[in-house]
Design a protein around this motif. Structure first.
Motif, PDB file in Angstrom:
ATOM      1  N   VAL A 200       0.857  -1.190   0.000  1.00  0.00           N
ATOM      2  CA  VAL A 200       0.000   0.000   0.000  1.00  0.00           C
ATOM      3  C   VAL A 200       0.887   1.232   0.000  1.00  0.00           C
ATOM      4  N   GLU A 201       0.562   2.177  -0.894  1.00  0.00           N
ATOM      5  CA  GLU A 201       1.318   3.427  -0.952  1.00  0.00           C
ATOM      6  C   GLU A 201       0.790   4.418   0.080  1.00  0.00           C
ATOM      7  N   ILE A 202       1.719   5.082   0.762  1.00  0.00           N
ATOM      8  CA  ILE A 202       1.382   6.116   1.734  1.00  0.00           C
ATOM      9  C   ILE A 202       2.134   7.384   1.343  1.00  0.00           C
ATOM     10  N   TRP A 203       1.435   8.504   1.338  1.00  0.00           N
ATOM     11  CA  TRP A 203       2.051   9.771   0.953  1.00  0.00           C
ATOM     12  C   TRP A 203       3.118  10.189   1.964  1.00  0.00           C
ATOM     13  N   GLY A 204       4.232  10.721   1.446  1.00  0.00           N
ATOM     14  CA  GLY A 204       5.249  11.323   2.285  1.00  0.00           C
ATOM     15  C   GLY A 204       6.238  10.319   2.850  1.00  0.00           C
ATOM     16  N   THR A 205       6.982  10.783   3.847  1.00  0.00           N
ATOM     17  CA  THR A 205       8.064   9.989   4.427  1.00  0.00           C
ATOM     18  C   THR A 205       7.622   9.132   5.608  1.00  0.00           C
ATOM     19  N   GLY A 206       6.462   9.452   6.180  1.00  0.00           N
ATOM     20  CA  GLY A 206       5.999   8.739   7.371  1.00  0.00           C
ATOM     21  C   GLY A 206       6.531   9.315   8.660  1.00  0.00           C
ATOM     22  N   THR A 207       7.402  10.325   8.577  1.00  0.00           N
ATOM     23  CA  THR A 207       8.021  10.880   9.786  1.00  0.00           C
ATOM     24  C   THR A 207       7.217  11.977  10.487  1.00  0.00           C
ATOM     25  N   PRO A 208       6.346  12.733   9.779  1.00  0.00           N
ATOM     26  CA  PRO A 208       5.577  13.751  10.506  1.00  0.00           C
ATOM     27  C   PRO A 208       4.791  13.141  11.664  1.00  0.00           C
ATOM     28  N   ARG A 209       4.654  13.918  12.716  1.00  0.00           N
ATOM     29  CA  ARG A 209       3.929  13.438  13.900  1.00  0.00           C
ATOM     30  C   ARG A 209       2.618  14.210  14.028  1.00  0.00           C
ATOM     31  N   ARG A 210       1.577  13.474  14.388  1.00  0.00           N
ATOM     32  CA  ARG A 210       0.258  14.066  14.506  1.00  0.00           C
ATOM     33  C   ARG A 210      -0.430  13.614  15.800  1.00  0.00           C
ATOM     34  N   GLU A 211      -1.321  14.456  16.252  1.00  0.00           N
ATOM     35  CA  GLU A 211      -2.160  14.186  17.420  1.00  0.00           C
ATOM     36  C   GLU A 211      -3.560  13.892  16.900  1.00  0.00           C
ATOM     37  N   PHE A 212      -4.218  12.863  17.455  1.00  0.00           N
ATOM     38  CA  PHE A 212      -5.541  12.479  16.961  1.00  0.00           C
ATOM     39  C   PHE A 212      -6.556  12.441  18.105  1.00  0.00           C
ATOM     40  N   LEU A 213      -7.657  13.156  17.894  1.00  0.00           N
ATOM     41  CA  LEU A 213      -8.728  13.270  18.893  1.00  0.00           C
ATOM     42  C   LEU A 213      -9.999  12.649  18.330  1.00  0.00           C
ATOM     43  N   HIS A 214     -10.589  11.732  19.068  1.00  0.00           N
ATOM     44  CA  HIS A 214     -11.852  11.136  18.640  1.00  0.00           C
ATOM     45  C   HIS A 214     -12.954  12.194  18.671  1.00  0.00           C
ATOM     46  N   VAL A 215     -13.798  12.193  17.660  1.00  0.00           N
ATOM     47  CA  VAL A 215     -14.796  13.253  17.529  1.00  0.00           C
ATOM     48  C   VAL A 215     -15.799  13.248  18.684  1.00  0.00           C
ATOM     49  N   ASP A 216     -16.046  12.081  19.295  1.00  0.00           N
ATOM     50  CA  ASP A 216     -16.948  12.052  20.450  1.00  0.00           C
ATOM     51  C   ASP A 216     -16.314  12.744  21.656  1.00  0.00           C
ATOM     52  N   ASP A 217     -14.993  12.665  21.765  1.00  0.00           N
ATOM     53  CA  ASP A 217     -14.299  13.434  22.804  1.00  0.00           C
ATOM     54  C   ASP A 217     -14.412  14.932  22.526  1.00  0.00           C
ATOM     55  N   LEU A 218     -14.276  15.324  21.255  1.00  0.00           N
ATOM     56  CA  LEU A 218     -14.439  16.746  20.919  1.00  0.00           C
ATOM     57  C   LEU A 218     -15.831  17.232  21.284  1.00  0.00           C
ATOM     58  N   ALA A 219     -16.849  16.426  21.000  1.00  0.00           N
ATOM     59  CA  ALA A 219     -18.220  16.815  21.333  1.00  0.00           C
ATOM     60  C   ALA A 219     -18.374  17.015  22.837  1.00  0.00           C
ATOM     61  N   ARG A 263       4.611   1.207   1.521  1.00  0.00           N
ATOM     62  CA  ARG A 263       5.564   1.875   0.641  1.00  0.00           C
ATOM     63  C   ARG A 263       5.320   3.382   0.737  1.00  0.00           C
ATOM     64  N   PHE A 264       6.302   4.101   1.269  1.00  0.00           N
ATOM     65  CA  PHE A 264       6.165   5.543   1.446  1.00  0.00           C
ATOM     66  C   PHE A 264       6.641   6.261   0.188  1.00  0.00           C
ATOM     67  N   ASN A 265       5.746   7.063  -0.402  1.00  0.00           N
ATOM     68  CA  ASN A 265       6.052   7.822  -1.608  1.00  0.00           C
ATOM     69  C   ASN A 265       6.587   9.183  -1.188  1.00  0.00           C
ATOM     70  N   THR A 266       7.918   9.300  -1.182  1.00  0.00           N
ATOM     71  CA  THR A 266       8.556  10.517  -0.676  1.00  0.00           C
ATOM     72  C   THR A 266       8.455  11.689  -1.648  1.00  0.00           C
ATOM     73  N   GLU A 267       7.903  11.454  -2.844  1.00  0.00           N
ATOM     74  CA  GLU A 267       7.673  12.549  -3.780  1.00  0.00           C
ATOM     75  C   GLU A 267       6.403  13.329  -3.437  1.00  0.00           C
ATOM     76  N   LYS A 268       5.584  12.762  -2.570  1.00  0.00           N
ATOM     77  CA  LYS A 268       4.357  13.424  -2.133  1.00  0.00           C
ATOM     78  C   LYS A 268       4.635  14.255  -0.884  1.00  0.00           C
ATOM     79  N   PRO A 269       3.832  15.305  -0.648  1.00  0.00           N
ATOM     80  CA  PRO A 269       4.108  16.206   0.492  1.00  0.00           C
ATOM     81  C   PRO A 269       3.831  15.571   1.843  1.00  0.00           C
ATOM     82  N   ASP A 270       4.615  15.991   2.817  1.00  0.00           N
ATOM     83  CA  ASP A 270       4.423  15.547   4.206  1.00  0.00           C
ATOM     84  C   ASP A 270       3.453  16.444   4.971  1.00  0.00           C
ATOM     85  N   GLY A 271       3.378  17.712   4.574  1.00  0.00           N
ATOM     86  CA  GLY A 271       2.646  18.671   5.379  1.00  0.00           C
ATOM     87  C   GLY A 271       3.506  19.123   6.556  1.00  0.00           C
ATOM     88  N   THR A 272       2.887  19.682   7.559  1.00  0.00           N
ATOM     89  CA  THR A 272       3.592  20.162   8.746  1.00  0.00           C
ATOM     90  C   THR A 272       4.354  19.023   9.422  1.00  0.00           C
TER      91      THR A 272
END
Length: 322
Positions: A200-219, A263-272
């Motif tokens: 499976v192809e994944i955009w970017g390098t895989g190194t960016p770090r993200r925080e994830f909040l469940h939407v029920d917690d946001l509510a 498979r990380f596609n490093t030609e695609k953007p990572d974002g922040t």
């Protein structure tokens, strides 16, 4: 808020709005108002003014927005800035004009500079350049914060701004052209497992770090802050921990049961590269997230499986999100 107060949830069919609606119902609130985008176009100034004049809600949760991942933000920058500015302007102005007691504006953590210190404090807003891939959306959300502050300063309107981190959960958008990373990976791994794909192809390098909040917690946090928070400054809403995209992919892979390679596609953007919110102010107001990422991913995957059994269009966002 009293249980019979008139509460308008703008975007009540979207992921965030529907979660807020469920939470309010569970708490026993009985006078909830929602309109689909076909019933009320929030970008139409005259239509929104008429709606508020006729309904005069006591409280407003502004969860309606034009949202999407990196690809959608890159492909449709005009729609992202125009629609979000129009929605916010119309709803906030008319809520004040027709006597709403309090409004909660839901924004996004993408408002912060691309390279600001981590974890991100509320004070980091406007201290550096934004991430180019979502700049139009971010600028719109920053304008929403400033509008809430301005109406509070000039008119005394009790408008608060909540800035959630990356969201996921029931009602998420699984369309690969417009979705965020977590639902996109769920769909990619599920379909690869069904087809027997070796990778499976994944955009970017895989190194960016993200925080994830469940939407029920946001509510839950949104209702908590509507009751307890009233201030000029916006407030972060998150979990206070992050994970790399590579680690996230491996976690989702385990939940879905896919046996292939990444498979990380490093030609695609990572974002922040890093985006973790400082949630100390939120915790000072007595709230912390309760849904773990493991449990949240499992819940989201179960919801995806139910939706994918029907018409494929059900994997796309509900049009009434705006």
């Amino acid at each position: 808020m009293n249980k019979d107060d008139k509460i308008y949830i703008a975007g009540h069919r979207g992921m965030v709005g529907s979660a807020i609606w469920r939470r309010l119902e569970a708490e026993g609130y009985t006078n909830l108002i929602g309109r689909t985008s076909r019933e009320l176009d929030l970008t139409n100034q005259e239509a929104v003014e008429t709606f508020f004049a006729e309904n005069r809600p006591d409280y407003v949760f502004l969860a309606a927005a034009k949202v999407g991942g990196i690809k959608a933000n890159n492909d449709y920058p005009a729609e992202f800035i125009h629609q979000n500015l129009a929605i916010q302007t119309n709803v906030i102005h008319n809520a004040w004009k027709f006597g709403t007691t309090k409004l909660a504006f839901l924004g996004s953590s993408c408002i912060y500079p691309r390279d600001c210190p981590q974890p991100i404090k509320e004070e980091s807003l406007l201290t550096g350049p934004l991430e180019p891939t979502n700049q139009p959306y971010a600028i719109a959300k920053i304008a929403g914060i400033e509008m809430c502050k301005s109406y509070r300063r000039q008119y005394g309107f009790d408008a608060i701004s909540l800035m959630p981190t990356n969201l996921y959960g029931p009602g998420d958008n699984f369309d690969l052209e417009t979705s965020h990373v977590l639902p996109a990976l769920i769909r990619k791994f599920h379909e690869a497992k069904e087809r027997g794909d070796p990778e499976v192809e994944i955009w970017g390098t895989g190194t960016p770090r993200r925080e994830f909040l469940h939407v029920d917690d946001l509510a839950d946090a949104s209702l908590h802050l509507m009751r307890r928070y009233s201030a000029l400054e916006h407030i972060n809403v998150g979990v206070g921990t992050d994970i790399s995209i590579c680690e996230l992919a491996e976690q989702i892979l385990d939940v879905v049961g896919y046996q292939g390679e990444l498979r990380f596609n490093t030609e695609k953007p990572d974002g922040t590269p890093l985006k973790l919110l400082d949630v100390s102010r939120l915790r000072d107001f007595g709230w912390a997230a309760g849904i773990t990422l493991d449990n949240g991913i499992s819940d989201t995957y179960q919801g995806y499986q139910l939706r994918s059994k029907g018409d494929g269009s059900r994997l796309q966002p509900d049009s009434s999100n705006q």
